[in-house]
Design a protein around this motif. Structure first.
Motif, PDB file in Angstrom:
ATOM      1  N   UNK A   1      41.540  46.377  43.558  1.00  0.00           N
ATOM      2  CA  UNK A   1      42.298  45.074  43.844  1.00  0.00           C
ATOM      3  C   UNK A   1      41.470  44.095  44.274  1.00  0.00           C
ATOM      4  N   UNK A   2      41.689  42.815  43.901  1.00  0.00           N
ATOM      5  CA  UNK A   2      40.959  41.748  44.245  1.00  0.00           C
ATOM      6  C   UNK A   2      41.959  40.850  44.990  1.00  0.00           C
ATOM      7  N   UNK A   3      41.634  40.404  46.355  1.00  0.00           N
ATOM      8  CA  UNK A   3      42.460  39.814  47.054  1.00  0.00           C
ATOM      9  C   UNK A   3      42.044  38.616  47.611  1.00  0.00           C
ATOM     10  N   UNK A   4      42.853  37.471  48.067  1.00  0.00           N
ATOM     11  CA  UNK A   4      42.298  36.251  48.448  1.00  0.00           C
ATOM     12  C   UNK A   4      43.539  35.304  48.910  1.00  0.00           C
ATOM     13  N   UNK A   5      43.348  34.294  49.657  1.00  0.00           N
ATOM     14  CA  UNK A   5      44.364  33.297  49.513  1.00  0.00           C
ATOM     15  C   UNK A   5      44.670  32.929  48.171  1.00  0.00           C
ATOM     16  N   UNK A   6      46.129  32.459  47.909  1.00  0.00           N
ATOM     17  CA  UNK A   6      46.296  31.755  46.896  1.00  0.00           C
ATOM     18  C   UNK A   6      45.777  30.137  46.594  1.00  0.00           C
ATOM     19  N   UNK A   7      44.487  30.227  46.438  1.00  0.00           N
ATOM     20  CA  UNK A   7      43.874  28.848  45.913  1.00  0.00           C
ATOM     21  C   UNK A   7      42.998  28.952  44.620  1.00  0.00           C
ATOM     22  N   UNK A   8      43.112  28.192  43.654  1.00  0.00           N
ATOM     23  CA  UNK A   8      42.525  28.414  42.393  1.00  0.00           C
ATOM     24  C   UNK A   8      41.096  28.053  42.506  1.00  0.00           C
TER      25      UNK A   8
END
Length: 387
Positions: A259-266
């Motif tokens: 999985x790739x994770x991170x804050x929802x920021x384009x």
């Protein structure tokens, strides 16, 4: 930058501004947002700016001359394709929303550029032709949609030739569920454009916000993923994940799920596409797992949100079916935003238009564009009949 004044465009310029030693803006384009484009030109000093209409281009040229800037101003569809394939350009951000982005994005691909694809409709409408042009020109195609960018990061570096050869059994495409997750068909009947555009996690334009609310955006992403990763529709599962922290996943034959994770920021996928295979600062805060605290998952409700089913069926039908679906949806969403169509009627219009039109092979760009126009005409006629 095709579509510089939208949310993807402004986020891209933010990332570029953080790395002036690496990037220089050659051309900025916009549809009709001439004031916003003027502000961007004053900051980023592109060589060329492009608008749709001649009167807007004349206005912008006068404003830039008054500001002492030497940016050339052009207008029209041909100018978009010209800047996308210009010799001075190394990277093209394809962020025009809808079918209007197809021709300039194709021009960038045919010119062998690194294309950062944020316009999913280009692949939805003409997937086989588009991917064939990528292979023929040697263009580097990097997906910018957060979900496809996540899958790209979770797959092996060389993932051509089908998923099975890489040991991948399934792609898990995550969806936030939009602002109406958990609503039933009856509750959705009274939804307003303001409610549909109020996405809980992402800041997006109005059209894509409505697509997210109907789950059509996820359906278009499913079609896009099939072309990008040489996958069949049945190899892709949509997983509703309301936190929008896991952006998508790849499941492998040994039982592993990456999985790739991170804050929802384009800005994260934008920076990845700009610098790939390197990593650069995107201006995004690190993910705080303790603040997130939990990750939830649930299946998509295709009864309340039939657009997802319609998109899958269009991909399975092949040919011009996805182009027909996309065009009818663009007309339906515009009518909804203008309060001429109910929220639940978006899917109804799309399905009835799809049933009315004959699907043909999509082995020629002219046939794709013809299907697009036929679908729009039928959708407008459907709206007129309902009125």
């Amino acid at each position: 930058m095709l579509g510089a004044t939208g949310s993807i465009g402004t986020s891209t310029l933010d990332v570029i501004a953080r790395h002036p030693e690496r990037y220089r803006v050659h051309a900025l384009t916009a549809h009709r947002s001439r004031e916003a484009l003027l502000r961007q030109c004053r900051v980023h000093h592109p060589r060329i700016a492009v608008l749709e209409r001649a009167e807007d281009a004349d206005w912008l040229a006068e404003q830039l001359r008054s500001a002492g800037l030497d940016t050339e101003v052009h207008h029209g569809e041909a100018a978009l394709s010209e800047v996308a394939g210009a010799a001075e350009v190394d990277v093209v951000m394809a962020a025009i929303v809808g079918a209007a982005g197809l021709l300039p994005t194709l021009a960038a691909v045919r010119a062998g550029k690194r294309v950062l694809l944020a316009n999913k409709e280009a692949l939805v409408m003409s997937g086989a032709l588009f991917m064939g042009a990528v292979a023929e020109s040697g263009a580097a195609l990097l997906p910018i949609d957060s979900e496809h960018n996540a899958i790209f990061q979770c797959l092996p570096a060389e993932h051509r030739g089908g998923l099975a050869r890489q040991g991948v059994t399934q792609l898990l495409l995550t969806a936030s569920g939009g602002p109406f997750r958990g609503h039933d068909h009856q509750q959705l009947a009274a939804v307003t454009p303001e409610q549909a555009c109020a996405h809980p996690n992402w800041s997006m334009g109005r059209k894509i916000s409505v697509d997210s609310a109907t789950l059509m955006n996820k359906g278009l992403e499913l079609i896009e993923a099939c072309w990008l990763f040489d996958a069949r529709p049945e190899q892709i599962q949509v997983v509703v994940h309301p936190q929008s922290v896991i952006h998508s996943m790849a499941a492998y034959s040994d039982g592993s799920v990456l999985a790739q994770m991170g804050n929802p920021d384009m800005r994260t996928p934008i920076a990845y596409g700009l610098a790939w295979p390197e990593r650069i600062d995107a201006g995004v805060e690190p993910l705080d797992l303790f603040a997130v605290a939990r990750l939830d998952f649930e299946p998509a409700d295709e009864q309340a949100f039939p657009c997802l089913r319609l998109a899958r069926e269009a991909m399975q039908a092949g040919g011009t079916a996805p182009a027909i679906l996309n065009a009818a949806n663009e007309i339906a969403v515009a009518a909804f935003l203008e309060r001429r169509l109910g929220f639940n009627d978006i899917a109804r219009l799309v399905e009835e238009v799809r049933e009315q039109l004959v699907v043909t092979p999509a082995d020629d760009l002219a046939l794709v564009l013809e299907a697009d126009q036929r679908s729009r005409q039928e959708a407008l006629a459907w709206l007129e009949r309902q009125r």
